[in-house]
Scaffold this active site. Sequence first.
Site, PDB file in Angstrom:
ATOM      1  N   ASP A  32     -19.532  27.147  58.865  1.00 24.64           N
ATOM      2  CA  ASP A  32     -19.011  25.893  59.421  1.00 24.64           C
ATOM      3  C   ASP A  32     -17.948  26.245  60.459  1.00 24.64           C
ATOM      4  OD1 ASP A  32     -19.219  22.777  58.186  1.00 24.64           O
ATOM      5  OD2 ASP A  32     -17.538  23.152  59.536  1.00 24.64           O
ATOM      6  N   ASP A  52     -18.382  28.900  65.395  1.00 24.29           N
ATOM      7  CA  ASP A  52     -18.804  27.765  66.224  1.00 24.29           C
ATOM      8  C   ASP A  52     -20.275  27.966  66.584  1.00 24.29           C
ATOM      9  OD1 ASP A  52     -19.355  25.872  68.113  1.00 24.29           O
ATOM     10  OD2 ASP A  52     -17.568  26.238  69.334  1.00 24.29           O
ATOM     11  N   SER A 116     -31.922  11.691  61.478  1.00 27.27           N
ATOM     12  CA  SER A 116     -31.236  10.478  61.020  1.00 27.27           C
ATOM     13  C   SER A 116     -32.055   9.224  61.312  1.00 27.27           C
ATOM     14  CB  SER A 116     -29.906  10.388  61.770  1.00 27.27           C
ATOM     15  OG  SER A 116     -29.366   9.092  61.680  1.00 27.27           O
ATOM     16  N   ALA A 117     -31.781   8.171  60.539  1.00 25.69           N
ATOM     17  CA  ALA A 117     -32.391   6.863  60.806  1.00 25.69           C
ATOM     18  C   ALA A 117     -31.907   6.308  62.145  1.00 25.69           C
ATOM     19  CB  ALA A 117     -32.061   5.896  59.677  1.00 25.69           C
ATOM     20  N   TYR A 147     -25.594   9.650  69.660  1.00 28.01           N
ATOM     21  CA  TYR A 147     -25.969  10.346  68.415  1.00 28.01           C
ATOM     22  C   TYR A 147     -27.484  10.302  68.142  1.00 28.01           C
ATOM     23  CZ  TYR A 147     -26.089  11.208  63.325  1.00 28.01           C
ATOM     24  OH  TYR A 147     -26.374  11.683  62.063  1.00 28.01           O
ATOM     25  N   LYS A 151     -30.457  13.320  68.126  1.00 31.56           N
ATOM     26  CA  LYS A 151     -31.285  13.612  66.954  1.00 31.56           C
ATOM     27  C   LYS A 151     -32.768  13.596  67.344  1.00 31.56           C
ATOM     28  CE  LYS A 151     -28.319  14.088  63.570  1.00 31.56           C
ATOM     29  NZ  LYS A 151     -28.142  15.430  63.011  1.00 31.56           N
ATOM     30  N   ASN A 176     -28.331   6.665  55.556  1.00 32.66           N
ATOM     31  CA  ASN A 176     -26.999   6.692  54.923  1.00 32.66           C
ATOM     32  C   ASN A 176     -26.892   7.402  53.576  1.00 32.66           C
ATOM     33  OD1 ASN A 176     -25.292   5.021  56.686  1.00 32.66           O
ATOM     34  ND2 ASN A 176     -26.911   3.527  56.285  1.00 32.66           N
ATOM     35  N   ARG A 220     -28.151  -2.458  55.058  1.00 25.31           N
ATOM     36  CA  ARG A 220     -28.460  -1.018  55.076  1.00 25.31           C
ATOM     37  C   ARG A 220     -28.991  -0.628  53.699  1.00 25.31           C
ATOM     38  NH1 ARG A 220     -27.089  -1.993  59.448  1.00 25.31           N
ATOM     39  NH2 ARG A 220     -25.731  -0.869  60.894  1.00 25.31           N
ATOM     40  N   ARG A 284     -31.266  -2.429  58.537  1.00 26.38           N
ATOM     41  CA  ARG A 284     -31.969  -1.126  58.489  1.00 26.38           C
ATOM     42  C   ARG A 284     -32.352  -0.821  57.056  1.00 26.38           C
ATOM     43  NH1 ARG A 284     -28.936   3.697  61.228  1.00 26.38           N
ATOM     44  NH2 ARG A 284     -29.902   2.824  63.088  1.00 26.38           N
TER      45      ARG A 284
HETATM   46  P1  NAD Z   1     -20.467  16.298  57.783  1.00 27.40           P
HETATM   47  O1  NAD Z   1     -19.720  15.874  58.996  1.00 27.40           O
HETATM   48  O2  NAD Z   1     -19.788  16.180  56.465  1.00 27.40           O
HETATM   49  O3  NAD Z   1     -20.979  17.799  57.957  1.00 27.40           O
HETATM   50  C1  NAD Z   1     -21.317  18.361  59.192  1.00 27.40           C
HETATM   51  C2  NAD Z   1     -20.597  19.680  59.287  1.00 27.40           C
HETATM   52  O4  NAD Z   1     -20.966  20.329  60.531  1.00 27.40           O
HETATM   53  C3  NAD Z   1     -19.059  19.518  59.335  1.00 27.40           C
HETATM   54  O5  NAD Z   1     -18.462  20.193  58.264  1.00 27.40           O
HETATM   55  C4  NAD Z   1     -18.666  20.094  60.676  1.00 27.40           C
HETATM   56  O6  NAD Z   1     -17.436  20.781  60.674  1.00 27.40           O
HETATM   57  C5  NAD Z   1     -19.842  21.043  60.962  1.00 27.40           C
HETATM   58  N1  NAD Z   1     -19.908  21.367  62.389  1.00 27.40           N
HETATM   59  C6  NAD Z   1     -19.705  20.540  63.439  1.00 27.40           C
HETATM   60  N2  NAD Z   1     -19.773  21.223  64.589  1.00 27.40           N
HETATM   61  C7  NAD Z   1     -20.034  22.517  64.257  1.00 27.40           C
HETATM   62  C8  NAD Z   1     -20.181  23.695  65.012  1.00 27.40           C
HETATM   63  N3  NAD Z   1     -20.086  23.681  66.357  1.00 27.40           N
HETATM   64  N4  NAD Z   1     -20.438  24.860  64.362  1.00 27.40           N
HETATM   65  C9  NAD Z   1     -20.512  24.887  63.001  1.00 27.40           C
HETATM   66  N5  NAD Z   1     -20.365  23.781  62.224  1.00 27.40           N
HETATM   67  C10 NAD Z   1     -20.134  22.617  62.853  1.00 27.40           C
HETATM   68  O7  NAD Z   1     -21.831  15.470  57.794  1.00 27.40           O
HETATM   69  P2  NAD Z   1     -22.915  15.267  56.642  1.00 27.40           P
HETATM   70  O8  NAD Z   1     -22.789  13.882  56.172  1.00 27.40           O
HETATM   71  O9  NAD Z   1     -22.863  16.393  55.680  1.00 27.40           O
HETATM   72  O10 NAD Z   1     -24.258  15.353  57.500  1.00 27.40           O
HETATM   73  C11 NAD Z   1     -25.022  16.548  57.598  1.00 27.40           C
HETATM   74  C12 NAD Z   1     -26.161  16.343  58.580  1.00 27.40           C
HETATM   75  O11 NAD Z   1     -26.963  15.226  58.172  1.00 27.40           O
HETATM   76  C13 NAD Z   1     -25.721  16.027  60.015  1.00 27.40           C
HETATM   77  O12 NAD Z   1     -26.578  16.643  60.912  1.00 27.40           O
HETATM   78  C14 NAD Z   1     -25.863  14.537  60.100  1.00 27.40           C
HETATM   79  O13 NAD Z   1     -26.076  14.111  61.429  1.00 27.40           O
HETATM   80  C15 NAD Z   1     -27.079  14.299  59.229  1.00 27.40           C
HETATM   81  N6  NAD Z   1     -27.104  12.921  58.697  1.00 27.40           N
HETATM   82  C16 NAD Z   1     -26.170  12.540  57.767  1.00 27.40           C
HETATM   83  C17 NAD Z   1     -26.196  11.253  57.273  1.00 27.40           C
HETATM   84  C18 NAD Z   1     -25.190  10.786  56.252  1.00 27.40           C
HETATM   85  O14 NAD Z   1     -25.240   9.617  55.856  1.00 27.40           O
HETATM   86  N7  NAD Z   1     -24.274  11.608  55.795  1.00 27.40           N
HETATM   87  C19 NAD Z   1     -27.158  10.332  57.741  1.00 27.40           C
HETATM   88  C20 NAD Z   1     -28.073  10.759  58.686  1.00 27.40           C
HETATM   89  C21 NAD Z   1     -28.042  12.066  59.136  1.00 27.40           C
END
Ligand code: NAD
Length: 332
Positions: A32, A52, A116-117, A147, A151, A176, A220, A284
């Site tokens: 991360d 990163d 994602s949705a 966003y 995706k 979600n 939702r 949704r």
């Molecule tokens: P989150 O924000 O808790 O986790 C994402 C992690 O990615 C974070 O810890 C962040 O620090 C890390 N990150 C960001 N930029 C980075 C980089 N450049 N290098 C390394 N790490 C990096 O989000 P989440 O809820 O755990 O979601 C995980 C995935 O699922 C994401 O791709 C999100 O778009 C997708 N998603 C989540 C949901 C939801 O409801 N949580 C819904 C649809 C899609």
Amino acid sequence: MKKILVAGAGGFIGGHLVKELIKKGHAVRAIDIKPLNEWYQVSEDADNYVLDLRLRENCHKAVNGCNEVFNFAADMGGMGFIENNKAACMITVLINTHLLIAARECGIDRYFYASSACVYNGDKQTDPDNPGLKESDAYPAMAEDGYGWEKLFSERMCRHFSEDFGLTTRVARFHNVYGPFGTFDGGREKAPAAICRKVIEAGITGKKDIVIWGDGLQTRSFMYIDDCIKGIQDIMYSNIKVPINLGSTEMVSINELVDIVEDIAGLKLQRKYDLDAPKGVRGRNSDNTLIRKYLNWEPSIPLRDGMKKTYDWIKEQIISEKDKKKIERFNK
Ligand code: NAD
């Protein structure tokens, strides 16, 4: 035993998956961008690194020596974040692009992408009585600005890496996700956690009202994290070659979600509706025909049960944070 990379392991979903993969006996490389002390969960049995992943050389380092990749890394949050940070959301495209290139170069066996949705066409989400979004409803494309477009583009990149380079990719469209060990304050939180936090704070402070984004009639569905973690693994190791919904079909309005949280808390609050706040699409829901067909399974943990666990965890965090502050004041 496999060596598995979890990208975005310091986040909500990534942190839960790392724990699950370790429990199953796999060797996990957890990565991360956040400093380790900000990860929601740190598994001591994983190899944890701060990198990163927007940078190509870091993706190569991360992927090299692994058999599989799960990519959850994204600069994202709830509606409050994604409506106001569209460029940041789109720059996340670098993470999936460079991870896919590295996966191809390193001969990865399987690659999972968290979509994602928000990829779905906005015109199909104008009615709060949404019948459920089918996978085909992503096209003609009119995704959530910023966003959602990122995706959708990244989904297609997975598809073309499969078609052109033979990389096995799997893509799930999450609806979600909520549960313990996720964001509940700071601006990136989503509705379930935000509502729990507001109700808990009202309980602690004696505040009598709650601010709700929008008119509360928007709908939702919400998937509990345990269903999400099962679904991710089942999809990863399946033969499903197309992006597929991973979500609950228990659709509620935001008002109904507040009812549930108030009921858990044993509180009734005066609702104030902020009609200018970010609120996203009107309705949704997930259509689960495809996942039922492929996996003979779909997410089914009742919203009330998942919300109770989420509420209890957030309450514990808020109270321990208050205690820490009290102790700090006392020590001054
Ligand atoms: P989150 O924000 O808790 O986790 C994402 C992690 O990615 C974070 O810890 C962040 O620090 C890390 N990150 C960001 N930029 C980075 C980089 N450049 N290098 C390394 N790490 C990096 O989000 P989440 O809820 O755990 O979601 C995980 C995935 O699922 C994401 O791709 C999100 O778009 C997708 N998603 C989540 C949901 C939801 O409801 N949580 C819904 C649809 C899609």
